[in-house]
Motif scaffolding. Structure first.
Motif, PDB file in Angstrom:
ATOM      1  N   ARG A 189     -14.732   4.989  13.384  1.00  0.00           N
ATOM      2  CA  ARG A 189     -14.875   6.347  13.660  1.00  0.00           C
ATOM      3  C   ARG A 189     -13.723   7.181  13.353  1.00  0.00           C
ATOM      4  O   ARG A 189     -13.541   8.279  13.010  1.00  0.00           O
ATOM      5  N   LEU A 190     -12.449   6.149  13.592  1.00  0.00           N
ATOM      6  CA  LEU A 190     -11.251   6.843  13.326  1.00  0.00           C
ATOM      7  C   LEU A 190     -11.236   7.067  11.811  1.00  0.00           C
ATOM      8  O   LEU A 190     -10.541   7.961  11.447  1.00  0.00           O
ATOM      9  N   CYS A 191     -11.696   6.207  11.263  1.00  0.00           N
ATOM     10  CA  CYS A 191     -11.676   6.306   9.628  1.00  0.00           C
ATOM     11  C   CYS A 191     -12.324   7.429   8.981  1.00  0.00           C
ATOM     12  O   CYS A 191     -11.890   8.336   8.249  1.00  0.00           O
ATOM     13  N   ALA A 192     -13.503   7.772   9.671  1.00  0.00           N
ATOM     14  CA  ALA A 192     -14.371   8.896   9.273  1.00  0.00           C
ATOM     15  C   ALA A 192     -13.730  10.255   9.755  1.00  0.00           C
ATOM     16  O   ALA A 192     -13.666  11.055   8.951  1.00  0.00           O
ATOM     17  N   ALA A 193     -13.085  10.169  10.709  1.00  0.00           N
ATOM     18  CA  ALA A 193     -12.268  11.290  11.230  1.00  0.00           C
ATOM     19  C   ALA A 193     -11.305  11.634  10.363  1.00  0.00           C
ATOM     20  O   ALA A 193     -10.883  12.961   9.961  1.00  0.00           O
ATOM     21  N   LEU A 194     -10.317  10.522  10.050  1.00  0.00           N
ATOM     22  CA  LEU A 194      -9.161  10.580   9.167  1.00  0.00           C
ATOM     23  C   LEU A 194      -9.746  10.993   7.561  1.00  0.00           C
ATOM     24  O   LEU A 194      -9.078  12.026   7.129  1.00  0.00           O
ATOM     25  N   ARG A 195     -10.672  10.897   7.500  1.00  0.00           N
ATOM     26  CA  ARG A 195     -11.185  11.140   6.057  1.00  0.00           C
ATOM     27  C   ARG A 195     -11.561  12.626   5.904  1.00  0.00           C
ATOM     28  O   ARG A 195     -11.301  13.271   4.969  1.00  0.00           O
ATOM     29  N   MET A 196     -11.984  13.091   7.084  1.00  0.00           N
ATOM     30  CA  MET A 196     -12.280  14.623   6.927  1.00  0.00           C
ATOM     31  C   MET A 196     -10.704  15.442   7.355  1.00  0.00           C
ATOM     32  O   MET A 196     -11.073  16.544   6.684  1.00  0.00           O
ATOM     33  N   ARG A 197      -9.886  14.809   7.841  1.00  0.00           N
ATOM     34  CA  ARG A 197      -8.597  15.677   8.180  1.00  0.00           C
ATOM     35  C   ARG A 197      -7.491  15.551   6.940  1.00  0.00           C
ATOM     36  O   ARG A 197      -6.797  16.460   6.927  1.00  0.00           O
ATOM     37  N   ALA A 198      -7.696  14.471   6.256  1.00  0.00           N
ATOM     38  CA  ALA A 198      -6.490  14.085   5.479  1.00  0.00           C
ATOM     39  C   ALA A 198      -6.769  13.756   4.106  1.00  0.00           C
ATOM     40  O   ALA A 198      -7.332  12.618   4.044  1.00  0.00           O
ATOM     41  N   GLU A 199      -6.844  14.757   3.122  1.00  0.00           N
ATOM     42  CA  GLU A 199      -7.299  14.105   1.748  1.00  0.00           C
ATOM     43  C   GLU A 199      -6.348  13.183   1.308  1.00  0.00           C
ATOM     44  O   GLU A 199      -6.792  12.416   0.431  1.00  0.00           O
ATOM     45  N   SER A 200      -5.140  13.099   1.621  1.00  0.00           N
ATOM     46  CA  SER A 200      -4.211  11.996   1.079  1.00  0.00           C
ATOM     47  C   SER A 200      -4.244  10.844   1.404  1.00  0.00           C
ATOM     48  O   SER A 200      -4.049   9.650   0.943  1.00  0.00           O
ATOM     49  N   ALA A 201      -5.480  10.600   2.486  1.00  0.00           N
ATOM     50  CA  ALA A 201      -5.722   9.371   2.941  1.00  0.00           C
ATOM     51  C   ALA A 201      -6.833   8.745   2.397  1.00  0.00           C
ATOM     52  O   ALA A 201      -7.205   7.523   2.565  1.00  0.00           O
ATOM     53  N   VAL A 202      -7.838   9.539   1.421  1.00  0.00           N
ATOM     54  CA  VAL A 202      -9.103   9.269   1.116  1.00  0.00           C
ATOM     55  C   VAL A 202      -8.772   8.045   0.173  1.00  0.00           C
ATOM     56  O   VAL A 202      -9.692   7.149   0.011  1.00  0.00           O
ATOM     57  N   ALA A 203      -7.836   8.070  -0.936  1.00  0.00           N
ATOM     58  CA  ALA A 203      -7.872   6.956  -1.636  1.00  0.00           C
ATOM     59  C   ALA A 203      -7.693   5.559  -1.090  1.00  0.00           C
ATOM     60  O   ALA A 203      -8.082   4.599  -1.476  1.00  0.00           O
ATOM     61  N   GLU A 204      -6.660   5.299   0.088  1.00  0.00           N
ATOM     62  CA  GLU A 204      -6.456   4.349   0.649  1.00  0.00           C
ATOM     63  C   GLU A 204      -7.881   3.825   1.514  1.00  0.00           C
ATOM     64  O   GLU A 204      -7.984   2.709   1.525  1.00  0.00           O
ATOM     65  N   LEU A 205      -8.393   4.902   2.115  1.00  0.00           N
ATOM     66  CA  LEU A 205      -9.961   4.579   2.804  1.00  0.00           C
ATOM     67  C   LEU A 205     -10.684   3.902   1.800  1.00  0.00           C
ATOM     68  O   LEU A 205     -11.584   3.103   2.083  1.00  0.00           O
TER      69      LEU A 205
ATOM     70  N   ALA B 108       0.782  -1.394   0.079  1.00  0.00           N
ATOM     71  CA  ALA B 108      -0.050   0.175  -0.005  1.00  0.00           C
ATOM     72  C   ALA B 108       0.983   1.264  -0.090  1.00  0.00           C
ATOM     73  O   ALA B 108       0.527   2.134  -0.590  1.00  0.00           O
ATOM     74  N   GLN B 109       1.998   1.220   0.653  1.00  0.00           N
ATOM     75  CA  GLN B 109       3.031   2.135   0.686  1.00  0.00           C
ATOM     76  C   GLN B 109       3.645   2.235  -0.687  1.00  0.00           C
ATOM     77  O   GLN B 109       4.628   3.198  -0.752  1.00  0.00           O
ATOM     78  N   GLY B 110       3.779   1.217  -1.566  1.00  0.00           N
ATOM     79  CA  GLY B 110       4.405   1.260  -2.691  1.00  0.00           C
ATOM     80  C   GLY B 110       5.879   0.728  -2.592  1.00  0.00           C
ATOM     81  O   GLY B 110       7.045   1.374  -3.085  1.00  0.00           O
ATOM     82  N   LEU B 111       6.115   0.102  -1.524  1.00  0.00           N
ATOM     83  CA  LEU B 111       7.581  -0.147  -1.101  1.00  0.00           C
ATOM     84  C   LEU B 111       8.228  -1.470  -1.497  1.00  0.00           C
ATOM     85  O   LEU B 111       7.465  -2.383  -1.641  1.00  0.00           O
ATOM     86  N   SER B 112       9.296  -1.529  -1.962  1.00  0.00           N
ATOM     87  CA  SER B 112      10.071  -2.849  -2.179  1.00  0.00           C
ATOM     88  C   SER B 112      10.013  -3.458  -0.965  1.00  0.00           C
ATOM     89  O   SER B 112      10.873  -2.875  -0.060  1.00  0.00           O
TER      90      SER B 112
ATOM     91  N   GLY C 260      -0.627  -0.448   9.183  1.00  0.00           N
ATOM     92  CA  GLY C 260       0.778  -0.041   8.438  1.00  0.00           C
ATOM     93  C   GLY C 260       0.591   1.291   7.968  1.00  0.00           C
ATOM     94  O   GLY C 260       1.511   1.947   7.385  1.00  0.00           O
ATOM     95  N   VAL C 261      -0.677   1.695   7.313  1.00  0.00           N
ATOM     96  CA  VAL C 261      -0.988   2.844   6.610  1.00  0.00           C
ATOM     97  C   VAL C 261      -1.945   3.962   7.399  1.00  0.00           C
ATOM     98  O   VAL C 261      -1.607   5.075   7.672  1.00  0.00           O
ATOM     99  N   ILE C 262      -3.112   3.390   7.807  1.00  0.00           N
ATOM    100  CA  ILE C 262      -4.148   4.279   8.232  1.00  0.00           C
ATOM    101  C   ILE C 262      -4.023   4.635   9.622  1.00  0.00           C
ATOM    102  O   ILE C 262      -4.109   5.823  10.029  1.00  0.00           O
TER     103      ILE C 262
ATOM    104  N   GLN D  49     -12.403  -3.224  -0.363  1.00  0.00           N
ATOM    105  CA  GLN D  49     -12.194  -4.511   0.006  1.00  0.00           C
ATOM    106  C   GLN D  49     -13.156  -4.972   1.126  1.00  0.00           C
ATOM    107  O   GLN D  49     -13.436  -6.198   1.159  1.00  0.00           O
ATOM    108  N   ARG D  50     -13.871  -4.084   2.007  1.00  0.00           N
ATOM    109  CA  ARG D  50     -14.549  -4.656   3.029  1.00  0.00           C
ATOM    110  C   ARG D  50     -15.787  -5.089   2.285  1.00  0.00           C
ATOM    111  O   ARG D  50     -16.181  -6.348   2.705  1.00  0.00           O
ATOM    112  N   ARG D  51     -16.149  -4.698   1.409  1.00  0.00           N
ATOM    113  CA  ARG D  51     -17.399  -5.347   0.506  1.00  0.00           C
ATOM    114  C   ARG D  51     -17.151  -6.380  -0.075  1.00  0.00           C
ATOM    115  O   ARG D  51     -18.030  -7.329  -0.028  1.00  0.00           O
ATOM    116  N   ARG D  52     -16.050  -6.597  -0.603  1.00  0.00           N
ATOM    117  CA  ARG D  52     -15.538  -7.873  -1.301  1.00  0.00           C
ATOM    118  C   ARG D  52     -15.203  -9.103  -0.298  1.00  0.00           C
ATOM    119  O   ARG D  52     -15.935 -10.033  -0.566  1.00  0.00           O
ATOM    120  N   ASP D  53     -15.022  -8.682   1.249  1.00  0.00           N
ATOM    121  CA  ASP D  53     -14.914  -9.626   1.938  1.00  0.00           C
ATOM    122  C   ASP D  53     -16.210 -10.012   2.702  1.00  0.00           C
ATOM    123  O   ASP D  53     -16.326 -11.149   3.124  1.00  0.00           O
TER     124      ASP D  53
END
Length: 318
Positions: free
Chosen positions: A208-224, A64-68, A274-276, A230-234
């Motif tokens: 609730r943490l994910c909802a708060a982060l969605r409002m505070r950090a645009e950079s995290a929206v794509a990962e959220l 998710a971080q694009g790391l080798s 590791g990301v959120i 993935q939640r729906r697929r699961d």
């Protein structure tokens, strides 16, 4: 500049902070990461052998971080523990392994104040004898943040325990002699899993943490957004597992589907850890953590993307 990090992963308190710090540092400097899993099979270094839970988690977080990244197993007892003796005393101690792999930094979690005396001695040995610099990743959290994170990680542990129990039951060699009982037990276990997952993404601290982060950090929206998909697929995969169990057990199709679901669930938790969670630590302020902590008792559902709403529509409304 650091180019190759060795990070120990053993499930110890504070381990999530070590992984998060290491991944953020590696991404910032363009380094690659090798994880050391304490419970891998003997002589499995870089062979791909790994514990299902920790391996799936760290791999998903690194991707998710694009790391080798790579995974090194613990070849000898204690190899996965930071500071398992001076160089040469243990062929796969972190210091020895870092030298063999050409790592230029070792990342370890800070030990709690009540750490076992033997573990503390191992850590002192690592710090005193390692020729490779050691980064000790502290777990400095305000009380409210610590309580919120503890709730999130407790839900992850509960989910992992249920998955492991269900997986072990499906591998029971005596299962063929009691198919009806096994089917009933599997259906009950799957219902428990579904309830736990619904709680995690409904009114839980994690939602609730994910909802708060969605409002505070645009950079995290794509990962959220990806985690929501993935939640729906699961959820669909869990429904399919229930249908397979109802058709009768033991079943090779059920076992294969369960293994795939378990890996996906651990990967999803790995991306959270590791990301959120590191992003939340970076972007949420004290007021956010206090609100998340105090709202835990209310049980109010966290805002989340509508299952029928398109990604473009959600982004337009953010």
């Amino acid at each position: 500049m650091y180019r190759h990090l060795l990070v120990t992963v053993d499930g110890a308190p504070g381990g999530i902070d070590a992984i998060g710090h290491a991944l953020e540092l590696a991404r910032a400097v363009g380094a690659r990461v090798t994880f050391v899993l304490s419970d891998s099979a003997p002589d499995s270094r870089l062979s791909g052998a790994r514990t299902p839970e920790h391996g799936a988690k760290v791999e998903a977080a690194a991707r998710a971080q694009g790391l080798s990244h790579a995974i090194a197993g613990a070849g000898q007892p204690g190899a996965g523990h930071p500071g398992a003796g001076p160089p040469g005393a243990n062929e796969t101690s972190p210091a020895k392994l870092a030298g063999e792999l050409g790592c230029d930094l070792i990342g370890v979690a800070a030990l709690p104040h009540d750490a076992d005396a033997a573990v503390a001695a191992q850590r002192r040995s690592l710090l005193a004898t390692s020729r490779v610099p050691v980064l000790v990743c502290p777990a400095r959290r305000a009380p409210a943040e610590a309580r919120v994170m503890a709730r999130c990680l407790a839900a992850h542990r509960a989910l992992g325990e249920r998955l492991q129990a269900l997986t072990m039951a499906s591998k029971d060699p005596d299962a063929a002699t009691r198919p009806t009982a096994d089917a009933g037990g599997a259906l009950a276990a799957l219902a428990s899993l579904a309830a736990l997952q619904n709680a995690r993404f409904g009114a839980s601290a994690e939602a609730r943490l994910c909802a708060a982060l969605r409002m505070r950090a645009e950079s995290a929206v794509a990962e959220l957004d990806e985690l929501e998909r993935q939640r729906r697929r699961d959820a669909h995969a869990l429904d399919a597992l229930a249908r397979l169990a109802a058709d009768g057990l033991p079943s090779a199709a059920f076992d294969a589907a369960l293994a795939a679901y378990a890996r996906s669930a651990f990967e999803q938790m790995g991306r959270m850890e590791g990301v959120i969670f590191p992003a939340a630590r970076r972007y949420l302020g004290d007021a956010d953590w206090n609100e998340l902590d105090t709202s835990a008792a209310s049980g109010a559902d966290a805002a989340k993307p509508d299952a029928d709403e398109s990604d473009d529509a959600r982004h337009a409304s953010d």
